[in-house]
Motif scaffolding. Sequence first.
Motif, mmCIF file in Angstrom:
data_model
loop_
_atom_site.group_PDB
_atom_site.id
_atom_site.type_symbol
_atom_site.label_atom_id
_atom_site.label_comp_id
_atom_site.label_asym_id
_atom_site.label_seq_id
_atom_site.Cartn_x
_atom_site.Cartn_y
_atom_site.Cartn_z
ATOM 1 N N ASP A 139 0.848 -1.199 0.000
ATOM 2 C CA ASP A 139 0.000 0.000 0.000
ATOM 3 C C ASP A 139 0.883 1.249 0.000
ATOM 4 O O ASP A 139 1.765 1.398 0.839
ATOM 5 C CB ASP A 139 -0.888 -0.044 1.246
ATOM 6 N N PRO A 140 0.651 2.193 -0.955
ATOM 7 C CA PRO A 140 1.500 3.385 -1.033
ATOM 8 C C PRO A 140 1.531 4.190 0.262
ATOM 9 O O PRO A 140 2.573 4.716 0.644
ATOM 10 C CB PRO A 140 0.864 4.186 -2.173
ATOM 11 N N ALA A 141 0.373 4.304 0.947
ATOM 12 C CA ALA A 141 0.336 5.053 2.203
ATOM 13 C C ALA A 141 1.227 4.396 3.250
ATOM 14 O O ALA A 141 1.942 5.054 4.009
ATOM 15 C CB ALA A 141 -1.096 5.160 2.722
ATOM 16 N N ARG A 142 1.188 3.072 3.241
ATOM 17 C CA ARG A 142 2.030 2.337 4.194
ATOM 18 C C ARG A 142 3.496 2.508 3.831
ATOM 19 O O ARG A 142 4.368 2.654 4.707
ATOM 20 C CB ARG A 142 1.649 0.873 4.204
ATOM 21 N N LEU A 143 3.767 2.528 2.532
ATOM 22 C CA LEU A 143 5.138 2.735 2.094
ATOM 23 C C LEU A 143 5.658 4.098 2.542
ATOM 24 O O LEU A 143 6.804 4.234 2.982
ATOM 25 C CB LEU A 143 5.215 2.624 0.567
ATOM 26 N N ASP A 144 4.809 5.129 2.425
ATOM 27 C CA ASP A 144 5.214 6.471 2.865
ATOM 28 C C ASP A 144 5.521 6.502 4.353
ATOM 29 O O ASP A 144 6.482 7.131 4.802
ATOM 30 C CB ASP A 144 4.118 7.477 2.536
ATOM 31 N N ARG A 145 4.658 5.849 5.145
ATOM 32 C CA ARG A 145 4.863 5.839 6.596
ATOM 33 C C ARG A 145 6.183 5.142 6.957
ATOM 34 O O ARG A 145 6.948 5.609 7.808
ATOM 35 C CB ARG A 145 3.699 5.156 7.307
ATOM 36 N N LEU A 146 6.422 4.005 6.275
ATOM 37 C CA LEU A 146 7.653 3.271 6.564
ATOM 38 C C LEU A 146 8.889 4.060 6.136
ATOM 39 O O LEU A 146 9.915 4.064 6.818
ATOM 40 C CB LEU A 146 7.621 1.909 5.852
ATOM 41 N N GLN A 147 8.766 4.742 4.999
ATOM 42 C CA GLN A 147 9.895 5.536 4.544
ATOM 43 C C GLN A 147 10.180 6.693 5.510
ATOM 44 O O GLN A 147 11.331 7.018 5.802
ATOM 45 C CB GLN A 147 9.621 6.086 3.149
ATOM 46 N N THR A 148 9.071 7.317 5.975
ATOM 47 C CA THR A 148 9.236 8.393 6.961
ATOM 48 C C THR A 148 9.912 7.864 8.224
ATOM 49 O O THR A 148 10.812 8.510 8.806
ATOM 50 C CB THR A 148 7.883 8.994 7.315
ATOM 51 N N TYR A 149 9.506 6.671 8.642
ATOM 52 C CA TYR A 149 10.102 6.061 9.834
ATOM 53 C C TYR A 149 11.593 5.810 9.624
ATOM 54 O O TYR A 149 12.428 6.098 10.490
ATOM 55 C CB TYR A 149 9.378 4.759 10.152
ATOM 56 N N LEU A 150 11.922 5.278 8.436
ATOM 57 C CA LEU A 150 13.330 5.006 8.144
ATOM 58 C C LEU A 150 14.146 6.290 8.109
ATOM 59 O O LEU A 150 15.290 6.338 8.581
ATOM 60 C CB LEU A 150 13.446 4.268 6.805
ATOM 61 N N ASN A 151 13.571 7.349 7.538
ATOM 62 C CA ASN A 151 14.297 8.624 7.473
ATOM 63 C C ASN A 151 14.553 9.183 8.876
ATOM 64 O O ASN A 151 15.628 9.685 9.174
ATOM 65 C CB ASN A 151 13.502 9.630 6.643
ATOM 66 N N ARG A 152 13.509 9.125 9.709
ATOM 67 C CA ARG A 152 13.670 9.609 11.084
ATOM 68 C C ARG A 152 14.711 8.779 11.833
ATOM 69 O O ARG A 152 15.526 9.306 12.602
ATOM 70 C CB ARG A 152 12.338 9.561 11.822
ATOM 71 N N LEU A 153 14.667 7.481 11.620
ATOM 72 C CA LEU A 153 15.623 6.601 12.280
ATOM 73 C C LEU A 153 17.042 6.926 11.842
ATOM 74 O O LEU A 153 17.973 6.954 12.656
ATOM 75 C CB LEU A 153 15.273 5.138 11.963
ATOM 76 N N ALA A 154 17.203 7.218 10.544
ATOM 77 C CA ALA A 154 18.532 7.564 10.042
ATOM 78 C C ALA A 154 19.012 8.885 10.627
ATOM 79 O O ALA A 154 20.186 9.021 11.004
ATOM 80 C CB ALA A 154 18.499 7.628 8.509
#
Length: 385
Positions: A139-154
């Motif tokens: 799901d694109p929305a889920r992909l965005d959330r996960l990407q945001t999470y990864l960016n914050r984690l980085a």
Amino acid sequence: MARGGATFGAWVAGLALLLGLASPLAAQPSEREAQARLDALGEALREASAQLSTTREARDEASEALREVETALAETHRRLDALQAERRALGDQIATLETRLEQLAAERAEQVAALSAQLDALYRLGRTPQLKLLLNQDDPARLDRLQTYLNRLARARNKRLDALARLDAKLMENHRALAARNERLEAVAEELAERSARLAEQMSQRAALLARLDERFASEQARLATLAQDRAHAERTLREIQERLARLERPPPSTAIEQTRGELPWPVQGSIVSAFHEDAGVHRNGLLIQAAAGTPVRAVHAGRVVFADWMRGFGNLLIVDHGDRVMTLYAHLQHFTAPVGAAVSRGDTLGAVGDSGGQPRPGLYFEVRRGGDPIDPRRWIVRHP
């Protein structure tokens, strides 16, 4: 006598310049000129001290040797006090640095733990998590959330790494500062040991000299006669100082000492060994107060140090001029703390209790002089407890 008068004239002139007693029409001196005048005053006072320590009567070698060894003792005591103070300061600095080191180490441990948690979260996502997200066609929305999470984690990981780098730099700086303080502390301890050994040697020399001096006197009357000569010579010189100060075009500035009569503090706490006019020797015109060696001696009122040198019979003698033709004298000091020319306030430390001048036990000799005449100090200071 002519040379002595010239020396004393230079001393008075230097004192007038230091106290601001020159003609009001004179230009204000620059900082360099003021320092030059202060240096000139110090030299003039040292010359005056040499004049005060000599008499018309011939003195034996033991008397001059006593002056030399007690002057050296005063310098040793002064340096020991300075080293002890530095050692205490270094100890405080080291304690502060060690506490800070513990705090930095704890902060670093927290940062490492937090970074480990972040790396563990990334590990659970597996290698190249961004690629997996794209291949899963989720799901694109889920992909965005996960990407945001990864960016914050980085970003959080990078902040942790930056914080760790800063903490490591602070830890290294702290270690260097701690090592420098410990190295200086070792040097201070080494010099303290050397000075202490020198002090013991100088005290042994002093004891031998005092024994030689005592051998000169065939009787107690002879000893008292010599002490009376010392006192008479000092009184003549001190009276001349007071009279010449009084004849200045503008007298020393007032410190309102007259208004504090009966309220001045004691220069040191201790038992009175000899009261005013009880002693037949050098202590006749003041109070001899017995106190432990090294006890701080404090100014009883504001004024300016006009003399600090060794004088026969009085040892290390310091004189404070308070204006209003009033001076206080502090004798038998172990060493001086306030230099000649220094402005002092009530309670400031002038030196330490000692036994200089050939005294058998530590104590402070204290005088108050008004218009050159000695007066009972108990009329000026508070009732002795």
